[in-house]
Design an enzyme around this catalytic site. Structure first.
Site, PDB file in Angstrom:
ATOM      1  N   HIS A 134       0.846  -1.205   0.000  1.00  0.00           N
ATOM      2  CA  HIS A 134       0.000   0.000   0.000  1.00  0.00           C
ATOM      3  C   HIS A 134       0.887   1.263   0.000  1.00  0.00           C
ATOM      4  CE1 HIS A 134      -3.305   2.641   1.064  1.00  0.00           C
ATOM      5  NE2 HIS A 134      -4.140   1.648   1.109  1.00  0.00           N
ATOM      6  N   GLU A 240      -0.585   1.087  -5.722  1.00  0.00           N
ATOM      7  CA  GLU A 240      -0.384  -0.083  -4.869  1.00  0.00           C
ATOM      8  C   GLU A 240      -0.461  -1.393  -5.669  1.00  0.00           C
ATOM      9  OE1 GLU A 240      -3.696   0.296  -2.188  1.00  0.00           O
ATOM     10  OE2 GLU A 240      -3.599   2.464  -2.368  1.00  0.00           O
TER      11      GLU A 240
END
Ligand code: TA6
Length: 266
Positions: A134, A240
């Protein structure tokens, strides 16, 4: 390569000197300084005490991305973004009592950061998982950012809840809330152009992570997050890489590998 293990963090320093180093707290890379500049975004309001996932850096999302859509699924009981993103895995392990071994390798060169994961099933039966890095990139001005390598692909738009949107523009620019899941992205290279002469751009190379999520909360969502400054949406974008559109089903004794290599680029 010098490694300093401090009470709250680990510092990996490139032999070329402290202008290139990585800090991490638990499984989250919280800072990547490359050629003297910080390359990742970390909110000034982020919790760094283990009570909540860190708002910035590179949180590791495993074994569940978001919340499971099927409430009967084996990872449905886990919180948003699973175990690793939350700094209190022991409290959650009983919710997902699988035996597994994750080896998370961080490699630093003068102009790259490599995040590599291996997941081994050490249980007596197979299990399913998502995995995602992330990554919060620091950007000087979100209005100048363009993301290339995802054009003409369909994506799930989590803002409009539309599951089949195709962006025919040759790059993604951000002037509102963006929360998109691109599944099965054919190219393993994504180019993040900051549009700023004083800041290098990024080449993201994905390894065995077929999906890509693009996120910026924009104004309203930013104001609703206690661990995010009201105007910080202007200085970050999340790109991500992950395997989130489908679960990996890992058989007993099997090992899965995936990761990303971030390179700064003129
Ligand atoms: O990666 C995008 C996303 O799933 C968004 O939907 C948003 O929820 C973001 O992650 C942040 O999630 P968090 O649980 O860390 O607030």
């Amino acid at each position: 390569m010098p490694v300093k293990v401090l009470e709250e963090k680990v510092i990996l320093e490139h032999p070329s000197g402290s202008s290139t180093e990585v800090y991490f707290y638990g499984a989250t890379v919280t800072s990547w300084k490359c050629k003297g500049k910080e390359r990742l975004f970390l909110s000034k309001n982020s919790f760094l005490n283990g009570t909540k996932a860190i708002r910035g850096g590179i949180p590791l999302v495993f074994p569940q991305f978001g919340k499971a859509s099927d409430s009967s699924f084996e990872t449905a009981i886990l919180p948003q973004h699973g175990l690793a993103d939350n700094q209190v895995p022991e409290n959650l392990r009983k919710e997902w009592p699988k035996k597994f071994r994750i080896i998370y390798t961080i490699t630093l060169t003068e102009d790259t950061l490599n995040n590599h994961l291996t997941v081994k099933n050490e249980d007596i039966k197979s299990f399913y998982f998502n995995a995602l890095l992330h990554t919060y990139y620091y950007v000087p001005d979100i209005s100048k950012v363009s993301i290339k390598g995802l054009s003409n692909l369909s994506y799930i738009d989590k803002v409009t809840k539309n599951t089949q949107v195709t962006d025919t523009n040759d790059s993604i620019t951000i002037d509102q809330e963006v929360d998109r899941i691109y599944a099965d992205v054919p190219s393993d290279e994504i180019y993040i152009d900051l549009g700023h002469e004083d800041f290098d751009n990024f080449i993201l190379r994905k390894i065995n992570l077929k999906d890509t999520v693009v996120w910026n909360p924009w104004i309203d969502k930013a104001h609703g997050m206690s661990d995010f400054g009201d105007d910080e949406y202007k200085q970050m974008v999340c790109v991500e890489p992950g395997t989130v559109s489908e679960y990996v089903n890992l058989n007993v004794g099997e090992t899965w590998e995936g990761g990303q290599i971030l390179k700064i680029s003129k």
